[in-house]
Scaffold this active site. Structure first.
Site, PDB file in Angstrom:
ATOM      1  N   TYR A  61       0.819  -1.203   0.000  1.00  0.00           N
ATOM      2  CA  TYR A  61       0.000   0.000   0.000  1.00  0.00           C
ATOM      3  C   TYR A  61       0.855   1.257   0.000  1.00  0.00           C
ATOM      4  O   TYR A  61       1.659   1.482   0.918  1.00  0.00           O
ATOM      5  CB  TYR A  61      -0.937   0.031   1.207  1.00  0.00           C
ATOM      6  CG  TYR A  61      -1.997  -1.042   1.230  1.00  0.00           C
ATOM      7  CD1 TYR A  61      -2.366  -1.741   0.077  1.00  0.00           C
ATOM      8  CD2 TYR A  61      -2.658  -1.364   2.409  1.00  0.00           C
ATOM      9  CE1 TYR A  61      -3.341  -2.721   0.107  1.00  0.00           C
ATOM     10  CE2 TYR A  61      -3.647  -2.339   2.447  1.00  0.00           C
ATOM     11  CZ  TYR A  61      -3.977  -3.017   1.288  1.00  0.00           C
ATOM     12  OH  TYR A  61      -4.950  -3.994   1.329  1.00  0.00           O
ATOM     13  N   SER A  62       0.652   2.080  -1.015  1.00  0.00           N
ATOM     14  CA  SER A  62       1.430   3.317  -1.190  1.00  0.00           C
ATOM     15  C   SER A  62       2.926   3.044  -1.054  1.00  0.00           C
ATOM     16  O   SER A  62       3.673   3.840  -0.497  1.00  0.00           O
ATOM     17  CB  SER A  62       0.983   4.398  -0.201  1.00  0.00           C
ATOM     18  OG  SER A  62      -0.316   4.848  -0.524  1.00  0.00           O
TER      19      SER A  62
END
Length: 335
Positions: A61-62
């Site tokens: 995530y990110s």
């Protein structure tokens, strides 16, 4: 707050799990709608104040910022032994050999990277993000078991796969006396219910907790379909999941809106209450960008839907194309 055991374990988790996929550098090319460290901390603090002890993230995530921001927020605002932290392994930002998937080499490397970003010595729940067709499941299950024995992981979970794959993994673990999975993180909401055909009955039979992701269909169940948001416009993954079935799903969204009016509650609470009434569901994973999003989600615990309400919400559903499980010919390990 209500708490429940996570599957066939002694682990107590809140019935709402805070997902941190939306934590990251704003405008990043993976999730442009993500919120930064300060806003992420405000969301985490609100969750803690409301009794949420269950937090979910992933190494991808990110590109790791989600783990960093969640770890920083929890370190400042919570005692480590009072929170349950889940992260995932499979995807990475690299497409080079041995940098992704569920090989022993990848798993052993990725857990250390996740722990460093989270500023933690262990994670409570380590989840395989997809099924790896290129690695023997025996290799994966033994590596995960070794992480448990090494103290880096307390429990194991799985996500987004077919029921036959999950059963095979559980069988392999049992056959070798290795640590089994206690949870299944499935794509499940009122607009996508394909998990009810095989995965949910399997989990109920084996006492595996279900922790649905995307319980609000990336916001589509929180507002009437015509509403526009930054995430709606920029989240291409979500648009790929839901836009092509918009015409058949519209009736369901309208029924959520109707029941929200009946109970004088936001649509988000109706959609979550439907999930919370499913006996296999332990804790839906809600995403939040603002503290008040968390409070609204938690209030869903107090909304009692009748059997007639449940039938009313479910009646218009039509079968959907399976979305979530990894296909053998997919090669983009970076998403």
């Amino acid at each position: 707050m209500q708490y429940t055991k996570l599957g066939n374990s002694g682990l107590d988790v809140s019935r709402i799990c805070l997902g941190s996929m939306g934590f990251g550098t704003p405008g990043n090319d993976m999730f442009p709608w993500a919120v930064g460290a300060e806003d992420s901390e405000a969301v985490v603090k609100q969750a803690l104040d409301l009794g949420i002890n269950f937090f979910d993230t992933a190494n991808i995530y990110s590109y790791g910022d989600s783990e960093r921001y969640l770890g920083q927020a929890l370190k400042k605002n919570a005692k480590r032994d009072e929170v349950v932290v889940a992260t995932k392994v499979f995807f990475t930002h690299s497409d080079k050999p041995n940098q992704h998937g569920l090989s022993r080499k990848a798993i052993m490397h990725q857990i250390d990277q996740s722990l460093e970003r989270l500023c933690m010595d262990y994670v409570d729940l380590y989840i395989i993000h997809r099924w790896d067709y290129r690695t023997p499941i025996e290799e994966t299950m033994e590596a995960l078991h070794d992480l448990v024995k090494a103290g880096k992981v307390r429990y194991l979970g799985a996500s987004a796969m077919y029921a036959w794959q999950f059963e095979k993994a559980q069988f392999v673990a049992a056959s070798h006396n290795w640590t089994p999975f206690i949870s299944m993180q499935s794509h499940m909401n009122l607009l996508y219910r394909e998990e009810e055909r095989e995965m949910l009955p399997l989990c109920q039979d084996e006492n595996v907790a279900v922790t649905p992701y995307s319980p609000l269909a990336s916001g589509r169940l929180t507002r009437q379909w015509s509403a526009q948001t930054k995430r709606y416009q920029s989240d291409q993954v979500a648009r790929g999941k839901y836009d092509h079935t918009e015409s058949q799903d519209m009736e369901i969204v309208e029924r959520v809106h109707h029941l929200a009016g009946k109970y004088e509650a936001p649509m988000v609470q109706v959609a979550l209450a439907w999930l919370l009434h499913k006996p296999q569901v332990a804790a839906p994973i809600i995403g939040a960008h603002k503290p008040d999003h968390v409070r609204s989600a938690v209030d869903a615990l107090n909304l009692d839907l009748t059997p007639d309400d449940m039938a009313y919400l479910e009646e218009p559903y039509l079968p959907h194309t399976v979305t979530g499980p990894w296909a053998p010919d997919q090669t983009d390990f970076t998403r």
